[in-house]
Design a protein around this motif. Structure first.
Motif, PDB file in Angstrom:
ATOM      1  N   ARG A  68       0.864  -1.192   0.000  1.00 13.00           N
ATOM      2  CA  ARG A  68       0.000   0.000   0.000  1.00 13.00           C
ATOM      3  C   ARG A  68       0.896   1.237   0.000  1.00 13.00           C
ATOM      4  N   MET A  91      -1.822 -10.422   3.690  1.00 13.88           N
ATOM      5  CA  MET A  91      -3.247 -10.411   3.980  1.00 13.88           C
ATOM      6  C   MET A  91      -3.779 -11.837   3.868  1.00 13.88           C
ATOM      7  N   TRP A 166     -16.036  -0.978   1.039  1.00 13.68           N
ATOM      8  CA  TRP A 166     -14.671  -1.194   0.548  1.00 13.68           C
ATOM      9  C   TRP A 166     -14.610  -1.130  -0.970  1.00 13.68           C
ATOM     10  N   ASN A 211     -11.391  -7.718   7.836  1.00 13.86           N
ATOM     11  CA  ASN A 211     -12.442  -7.040   7.079  1.00 13.86           C
ATOM     12  C   ASN A 211     -13.190  -8.063   6.221  1.00 13.86           C
ATOM     13  N   ASP A 234     -15.305 -11.363   0.129  1.00 14.47           N
ATOM     14  CA  ASP A 234     -13.867 -11.080   0.026  1.00 14.47           C
ATOM     15  C   ASP A 234     -13.411 -10.667   1.415  1.00 14.47           C
ATOM     16  N   THR A 235     -12.612 -11.511   2.079  1.00 17.52           N
ATOM     17  CA  THR A 235     -12.166 -11.099   3.412  1.00 17.52           C
ATOM     18  C   THR A 235     -10.661 -10.878   3.425  1.00 17.52           C
ATOM     19  N   GLY A 236     -10.236 -10.017   4.318  1.00 20.38           N
ATOM     20  CA  GLY A 236      -8.807  -9.748   4.438  1.00 20.38           C
ATOM     21  C   GLY A 236      -8.439  -9.488   5.884  1.00 20.38           C
TER      22      GLY A 236
HETATM   23  N1  SER Z   1     -10.515  -6.256   0.152  1.00 21.86           N
HETATM   24  C1  SER Z   1     -10.707  -6.069   1.555  1.00 21.86           C
HETATM   25  C2  SER Z   1      -9.573  -5.336   2.201  1.00 21.86           C
HETATM   26  O1  SER Z   1      -8.548  -5.197   1.617  1.00 21.86           O
HETATM   27  C3  SER Z   1     -10.909  -7.409   2.231  1.00 21.86           C
HETATM   28  O2  SER Z   1     -10.006  -8.324   1.738  1.00 21.86           O
HETATM   29  O3  SER Z   1      -9.706  -4.903   3.317  1.00 21.86           O
END
Ligand code: SER
Length: 403
Positions: A68, A91, A166, A211, A234-236
């Motif tokens: 990021r 992640m 998100w 998330n 989609d979890t992270g």
């Molecule tokens: N795309 C979401 C995030 O980056 C969950 O994976 O938080």
């Protein structure tokens, strides 16, 4: 649990729920002009969400290398200053492509966190999307109802579009999300201010760990939202923060993900790491910057992006130079340091991201050359400026070099 066990427990858990475990995709995103680097686990699955690619496995899980450092999600300037942000992070994620939805996603998050990782239930909070009038989106009452099976109402909070909707980037798949936060403060501090007043308030010990995004829309170039052909999950979960939580540490840098790198830097520079987060603790900041940035630089190069003067390569060069600037300025180090950390990093990740150990010599050579050339520039510039501006030569040189 050691970090390696924490990672395996996540993957084993989702394998037991019929997920296929897949490898991390590369950090560099050559095929998508909307995104320079992989910034989250879902990036490699974008075409499944959009309905552009045939889904083979409806349930997938992995640990993804993410960066990021540019675009919508950019944490670069925070790195080193605080104890939770990183350029490269892992992640952990699980996905449903048109298969299970909110009910299972939330139930499994809860089961993994409380049964497997044994996190204290009374310290957990969930946020759900509170709706957005301008976007014509309702609040997520469905997610709230599911959370009420596990948490008291006072531990479930509504969040705004910034925190609970998100989006991958300016365009692309998106949807309401439900975050899980943990309150890591002492009981005395909790008695003074309840955790629900500190969720999403940038408190260093009340942090988001997971998330869960419920993918339902595609953000188009004209900014409108178009429903996706199917609904997905989609979890992270930030691996380093999870390790910090489970290992009872206050900062990610105190977990065994970072301590081997920090110890190596201490030995090389003869500077001891005190673990201070004061702005004046320049040596500690510098050690964290070096320990963090080598991960981003080494893995990005291993994934095929060489430092250069434009595009993604320029971002890699800037990260590398930021690390050099810190060790040169605050660790009294005038010779290359970063390249020496590569073998340690490669062996730590041998069984997770084997691409680094496979190219260790090449990655080391690239980093060494970059460090040498930037150190030469710094030295040369300094000598010239010191004769003109005796006191602040270094600062002027760094400013002119844009780093
Ligand atoms: N795309 C979401 C995030 O980056 C969950 O994976 O938080």
């Amino acid at each position: 649990m050691k970090s390696k066990e924490i990672r395996s427990a996540f993957l084993d858990f989702f394998e037991s729920k019929q997920h296929k475990i897949v490898p991390s995709s590369p950090l560099v995103n050559k095929n998508d002009p909307t995104l320079m680097f992989t910034n989250s686990g879902m990036v490699q699955f974008k075409d499944f969400f959009l309905g552009n690619k045939k889904i083979v496995n409806k349930r997938v899980a992995d640990t993804q290398k993410c960066l990021r450092v540019s675009g919508k999600h950019n944490d670069l300037e925070d790195v080193g200053m605080d104890g939770t942000h990183h350029t490269l992070f892992e992640m952990l994620g699980n996905w449903s492509f048109g298969d299970y939805f909110k009910e299972e996603a939330i139930a499994w998050s809860w089961e993994l966190l409380t049964d497997v990782y044994k996190l204290p239930k009374d310290k957990l909070y969930a946020t759900v999307f509170g709706g957005d009038k301008a976007e014509n989106l309702d609040s997520d009452e469905e997610a709230k109802k599911i959370w009420l099976k596990y948490l008291p109402e006072s531990h479930i909070l509504y969040g705004n579009k910034k925190d609970n909707f998100w989006e991958m980037g300016e365009m692309g798949p998106c949807g309401p999300c439900s975050e899980i936060h943990i309150d890591l403060r002492s009981d005395d501090d909790i008695a003074k201010i309840p955790g629900n007043e500190l969720v999403n308030k940038d408190h260093p010990q009340v942090v988001e760990i997971w998330n869960n995004v419920f993918m339902q829309f595609n953000r188009k170039a004209d900014k409108s939202l178009e429903p996706l052909p199917a609904k997905h999950v989609d979890t992270g979960m930030g691996f380093e923060r999870l390790c910090m939580t489970i290992q009872g540490k206050k900062y990610t840098y105190d977990t065994d993900v970072f301590t081997p790198l920090i110890q190596f830097i201490e030995k090389e520079t003869n500077v001891s790491y005190e673990g201070s987060y004061e702005r004046s603790a320049k040596q500690d900041i510098a050690i964290r910057v070096v320990a963090d940035h080598i991960r981003a630089v080494a893995f990005t190069i291993a994934d095929g992006e060489l430092p250069s003067n434009n595009g993604a390569g320029y971002v890699v060069r800037r990260i590398l130079r930021r690390a050099v600037r810190y060790y040169y300025s605050f660790l009294n180090r005038e010779t290359p340091l970063l390249y020496k950390l590569v073998p340690l990093l490669a062996s730590e990740f041998e069984f997770v991201f084997p691409e680094l150990i496979a190219q260790q010599d090449f990655v080391q050579k690239v980093i060494l050359e970059e460090e040498k050339s930037f150190l030469r520039t710094l030295e040369g510039g300094l000598k010239r400026f010191d004769s003109l501006v005796p006191v602040n030569g270094l600062l002027v040189v760094l400013k002119l070099l844009n780093c």
